[in-house]
Write an enzyme that holds these catalytic residues in place. Structure first.
Site, PDB file in Angstrom:
ATOM      1  N   GLU A 275     -42.518   2.478  59.820  1.00  0.00           N
ATOM      2  CA  GLU A 275     -42.929   1.159  59.320  1.00  0.00           C
ATOM      3  C   GLU A 275     -44.030   1.337  58.269  1.00  0.00           C
ATOM      4  O   GLU A 275     -45.084   1.895  58.581  1.00  0.00           O
ATOM      5  CB  GLU A 275     -43.477   0.407  60.531  1.00  0.00           C
ATOM      6  CG  GLU A 275     -43.438  -1.056  60.455  1.00  0.00           C
ATOM      7  CD  GLU A 275     -43.933  -1.677  61.766  1.00  0.00           C
ATOM      8  OE1 GLU A 275     -44.650  -1.020  62.541  1.00  0.00           O
ATOM      9  OE2 GLU A 275     -43.592  -2.844  61.994  1.00  0.00           O
TER      10      GLU A 275
ATOM     11  N   CYS B  17     -44.694  -7.123  61.915  1.00  0.00           N
ATOM     12  CA  CYS B  17     -43.735  -6.188  62.520  1.00  0.00           C
ATOM     13  C   CYS B  17     -42.295  -6.654  62.306  1.00  0.00           C
ATOM     14  O   CYS B  17     -41.362  -5.904  62.551  1.00  0.00           O
ATOM     15  CB  CYS B  17     -44.049  -5.982  63.976  1.00  0.00           C
ATOM     16  SG  CYS B  17     -44.469  -7.492  64.781  1.00  0.00           S
TER      17      CYS B  17
ATOM     18  N   PRO C 238     -53.356  -7.488  68.036  1.00  0.00           N
ATOM     19  CA  PRO C 238     -53.634  -6.830  66.752  1.00  0.00           C
ATOM     20  C   PRO C 238     -54.303  -7.769  65.752  1.00  0.00           C
ATOM     21  O   PRO C 238     -54.558  -8.940  66.051  1.00  0.00           O
ATOM     22  CB  PRO C 238     -52.221  -6.485  66.282  1.00  0.00           C
ATOM     23  CG  PRO C 238     -51.409  -7.647  66.752  1.00  0.00           C
ATOM     24  CD  PRO C 238     -52.025  -8.132  68.029  1.00  0.00           C
TER      25      PRO C 238
ATOM     26  N   ALA D 221     -47.383   3.714  69.287  1.00  0.00           N
ATOM     27  CA  ALA D 221     -48.138   4.799  69.932  1.00  0.00           C
ATOM     28  C   ALA D 221     -49.061   4.243  71.018  1.00  0.00           C
ATOM     29  O   ALA D 221     -49.085   4.757  72.150  1.00  0.00           O
ATOM     30  CB  ALA D 221     -48.939   5.551  68.883  1.00  0.00           C
TER      31      ALA D 221
ATOM     32  N   LYS E  15     -58.375  -8.893  74.714  1.00  0.00           N
ATOM     33  CA  LYS E  15     -59.097  -7.952  73.845  1.00  0.00           C
ATOM     34  C   LYS E  15     -58.472  -8.034  72.452  1.00  0.00           C
ATOM     35  O   LYS E  15     -57.417  -7.473  72.196  1.00  0.00           O
ATOM     36  CB  LYS E  15     -59.030  -6.515  74.346  1.00  0.00           C
ATOM     37  CG  LYS E  15     -60.113  -5.689  73.635  1.00  0.00           C
ATOM     38  CD  LYS E  15     -59.775  -4.261  73.394  1.00  0.00           C
ATOM     39  CE  LYS E  15     -58.835  -4.011  72.260  1.00  0.00           C
ATOM     40  NZ  LYS E  15     -59.349  -4.356  70.907  1.00  0.00           N
ATOM     41  N   PRO E  16     -59.140  -8.774  71.556  1.00  0.00           N
ATOM     42  CA  PRO E  16     -58.594  -8.893  70.198  1.00  0.00           C
ATOM     43  C   PRO E  16     -58.868  -7.617  69.416  1.00  0.00           C
ATOM     44  O   PRO E  16     -59.645  -6.772  69.855  1.00  0.00           O
ATOM     45  CB  PRO E  16     -59.405 -10.048  69.609  1.00  0.00           C
ATOM     46  CG  PRO E  16     -60.715 -10.007  70.332  1.00  0.00           C
ATOM     47  CD  PRO E  16     -60.433  -9.473  71.713  1.00  0.00           C
TER      48      PRO E  16
ATOM     49  N   GLY F 190     -48.876  -4.423  69.119  1.00  0.00           N
ATOM     50  CA  GLY F 190     -49.555  -3.448  68.273  1.00  0.00           C
ATOM     51  C   GLY F 190     -48.652  -2.266  68.007  1.00  0.00           C
ATOM     52  O   GLY F 190     -47.415  -2.384  68.048  1.00  0.00           O
TER      53      GLY F 190
HETATM   54  P1  ADP Z   1     -52.530  -1.391  64.512  1.00  0.00           P
HETATM   55  O1  ADP Z   1     -52.154  -0.041  63.998  1.00  0.00           O
HETATM   56  O2  ADP Z   1     -51.600  -2.465  64.145  1.00  0.00           O
HETATM   57  O3  ADP Z   1     -53.967  -1.735  64.325  1.00  0.00           O
HETATM   58  P2  ADP Z   1     -53.069  -0.670  67.217  1.00  0.00           P
HETATM   59  O4  ADP Z   1     -52.028  -0.412  68.234  1.00  0.00           O
HETATM   60  O5  ADP Z   1     -53.953   0.434  66.814  1.00  0.00           O
HETATM   61  O6  ADP Z   1     -52.269  -1.315  66.036  1.00  0.00           O
HETATM   62  O7  ADP Z   1     -53.993  -1.863  67.659  1.00  0.00           O
HETATM   63  C1  ADP Z   1     -53.548  -3.001  68.358  1.00  0.00           C
HETATM   64  C2  ADP Z   1     -54.553  -3.357  69.422  1.00  0.00           C
HETATM   65  O8  ADP Z   1     -54.618  -2.275  70.358  1.00  0.00           O
HETATM   66  C3  ADP Z   1     -55.971  -3.546  68.918  1.00  0.00           C
HETATM   67  O9  ADP Z   1     -56.584  -4.599  69.648  1.00  0.00           O
HETATM   68  C4  ADP Z   1     -56.629  -2.240  69.241  1.00  0.00           C
HETATM   69  O10 ADP Z   1     -58.024  -2.328  69.388  1.00  0.00           O
HETATM   70  C5  ADP Z   1     -55.970  -1.910  70.566  1.00  0.00           C
HETATM   71  N1  ADP Z   1     -56.035  -0.504  70.950  1.00  0.00           N
HETATM   72  C6  ADP Z   1     -56.005   0.587  70.172  1.00  0.00           C
HETATM   73  N2  ADP Z   1     -56.079   1.706  70.927  1.00  0.00           N
HETATM   74  C7  ADP Z   1     -56.149   1.318  72.229  1.00  0.00           C
HETATM   75  C8  ADP Z   1     -56.239   1.974  73.498  1.00  0.00           C
HETATM   76  N3  ADP Z   1     -56.263   3.294  73.581  1.00  0.00           N
HETATM   77  N4  ADP Z   1     -56.269   1.221  74.604  1.00  0.00           N
HETATM   78  C9  ADP Z   1     -56.224  -0.122  74.527  1.00  0.00           C
HETATM   79  N5  ADP Z   1     -56.149  -0.800  73.385  1.00  0.00           N
HETATM   80  C10 ADP Z   1     -56.104  -0.107  72.244  1.00  0.00           C
END
Ligand code: ADP
Length: 519
Positions: free
Chosen positions: A421, A324, A190, A271, A215-216, A268
């Protein structure tokens, strides 16, 4: 997530048309100065890293990374997807053969070099974190120290991946346990700790002999790329650490679908974590997840007021509430309620909000407009159900995504702000009468990451620590994260632990070898 990048830009535009007050000073110069300093020391990488080569997206697409304090564009970064993810997996897979066979001492010394380089570039990396994430520079430099500490710790642990010899059940047999690296790891991270969330995963993975595709977050890819540049300089071979970013779903799906990827590690939202866990089932990968929390911070009548104030402020307002393990609910016992709430509100009122590069600022901007709207909507929900705003409760006059540090009282555990949260600088205060009631409220949630208690009673410290369904408990302390201790959650806050000796197990397979005909 990718759509949210566009979202951020759109919302900034909306801000202007809504006439929300903006910062007086132009920050374009800060962005430019920092960018040119980073460029001159080779730490502003904008391409992905695949097999040791800085690589553009195959179709040449890019996306913009913004400074959340000003909206300035910092850089355009390669916008990658399935093809690049597959190339990165394949280079990690090939590099695994070589990297996993180096001696532990060899891997250790390369990790140690990486640690040294991260520390050597503490200032520049800190500036980069403030630039793309927004946290105050002092906190950002603190994150570099914290992030680097995982590389140092696991450089040391690399040499201690011990197996076992089991006393045999038969005289002519010998039974051994070997620990071996799982293989290629997909690490999805994240934006709230652009460096530390990566090193906490890559450190133990590389120490064991795994190779990684990172994957950042698309909000903060630049810190990841700068850290990867330093990894290359430190002698970590091409393909051992790869970085791809752009279309999160496509990259995520490629990692999930590939049988060559043997583990997914993710920090992250809950969901997305659930989606990844489900997706990993198809190829039965190992999974570790560090998801959302809903941390209770419980202040008992017998607490030391100063200690409780200091600890609650630290755990609530670190990174503007965007961690978190940030306190999400402040539970205060009735006997200390008035005294605590008024002192806490005074302290919150005095927190200096502003651009993270400005001296003395302790609260930077929120990451994007969606974060501001979330905080706002939670506060409105609470007010409509009887809560009172004691401090803040609205956007800051600086505009953009700056938000006033907020305290609201008369909160109940049924309000949205106590159920989910908030991930922002909002402290909801809940009054309670008894210890049992506090434990019941604290545990009445699907999350279970961190909890904090403030009390001067040793018995209560133990009793409550044991009763809390949380992976981390801070007793009279609001800042608990360290590389030497296990970090992770109960319930829907996740699976597995990061940091410490326990963090290594997540990247290891256990192999049992039974040798017969030994008598
Ligand atoms: P936040 O709400 O804290 O940004 P996310 O869960 O959306 O948390 O994001 C955390 C990481 O997960 C990020 O690197 C984001 O690009 C990645 N991400 C979001 N959706 C997906 C997905 N469907 N598959 C893989 N990675 C994802």
């Amino acid at each position: 997530m990718f759509t949210r990048i566009i979202h951020r830009a759109t919302k900034i535009h909306n801000h202007h048309s809504l006439n929300i007050p903006r910062r007086q000073m132009s920050m374009g110069t800060t962005t430019e100065t920092v960018v040119s300093r980073l460029k001159s020391c080779g730490l502003l990488q904008t391409k992905g890293l695949i097999g040791g080569k800085w690589t553009d997206a195959s179709d040449g697409r890019t996306f913009q990374v913004n400074n959340p304090a000003t909206g300035d564009v910092i850089a355009s970064v390669a916008c990658m997807g399935e093809k690049e993810a597959k190339d990165a997996i394949s280079s990690a897979y090939h590099a695994f053969g070589h990297w996993s066979k180096l001696t532990a001492a060899d891997r250790s010394s390369r990790l140690r070099n990486w640690y040294n380089l991260l520390i050597q570039h503490k200032e520049e990396l800190g500036q980069l974190i403030t630039l793309e994430q927004g946290k105050p520079l002092k906190e950002a430099i603190g994150e570099v120290g914290y992030g680097a500490s995982f590389i140092e710790f696991y450089a040391e642990e690399a040499k201690r991946v011990y197996g076992d010899v089991i006393p045999s059940t038969l005289p002519d047999r010998r039974l051994f346990v070997l620990k071996q690296p799982v293989g290629v790891v997909g690490a999805i991270t994240p934006w709230n700790f652009p460096l530390a969330m990566i090193t906490r995963k890559v450190g133990p993975a590389l120490a064991c002999g795994c190779t990684v595709v990172v994957k950042p977050s698309e909000f903060t890819p630049l810190t990841a790329l700068a850290a990867a540049e330093l990894a290359l300089q430190s002698g970590i071979p091409p393909g051992v650490l790869n970085v791809v970013m752009g279309d999160a779903t496509k990259i995520g799906n490629s990692l999930l679908e590939s049988p060559q990827v043997r583990k997914i590690t993710f920090t992250g939202s809950t969901a997305v974590g659930k989606k990844l866990m489900a997706g990993a089932a198809e190829t039965v990968k190992k999974v570790s997840l560090e998801l959302g929390g809903n941390a209770p911070c419980i202040v008992f009548d017998d607490a030391d007021l100063e200690v409780a104030l200091k600890g609650s402020l630290a755990t609530k307002f670190r990174n503007s509430g965007q961690t978190c393990v940030c306190a999400n609910r402040i539970l205060v016992q009735e006997g200390i309620y008035e005294k605590f709430t008024s002192a806490f509100s005074n302290a919150v009122q005095n927190l200096k909000v502003g651009d993270g590069f400005t001296e003395g600022v302790v609260q930077g901007p929120l990451i994007n407009e969606a974060a501001v709207q979330k905080a706002d909507s939670f506060i409105q929900d609470a007010i409509s159900k009887g809560a009172k705003v004691l401090v803040g409760g609205k956007r800051h006059s600086l505009g953009f995504t700056f938000y006033e540090p907020t305290v609201i009282s008369d909160v109940t555990n049924e309000m949205l702000i106590a159920r989910q949260e908030v991930f922002g600088p909002v402290a909801p205060v809940i009054k309670f009468k008894t210890e049992e009631e506090a434990i019941q409220i604290a545990n009445d949630t699907n999350a279970g990451l961190a909890a904090y208690i403030f009390t001067n009673s040793i018995q209560r410290s133990w009793r409550v620590s044991e009763a809390l369904e949380y992976g981390i408990v801070g007793v009279n302390e609001g800042v608990v994260s360290t590389e030497v201790a296990p970090f992770g959650g109960y319930k829907q806050s996740g699976l597995g632990r990061e940091g410490s000796k326990y963090g290594l197990d997540e990247y290891l397979e256990i192999k049992y070898v039974c040798m017969g005909n030994m008598g």
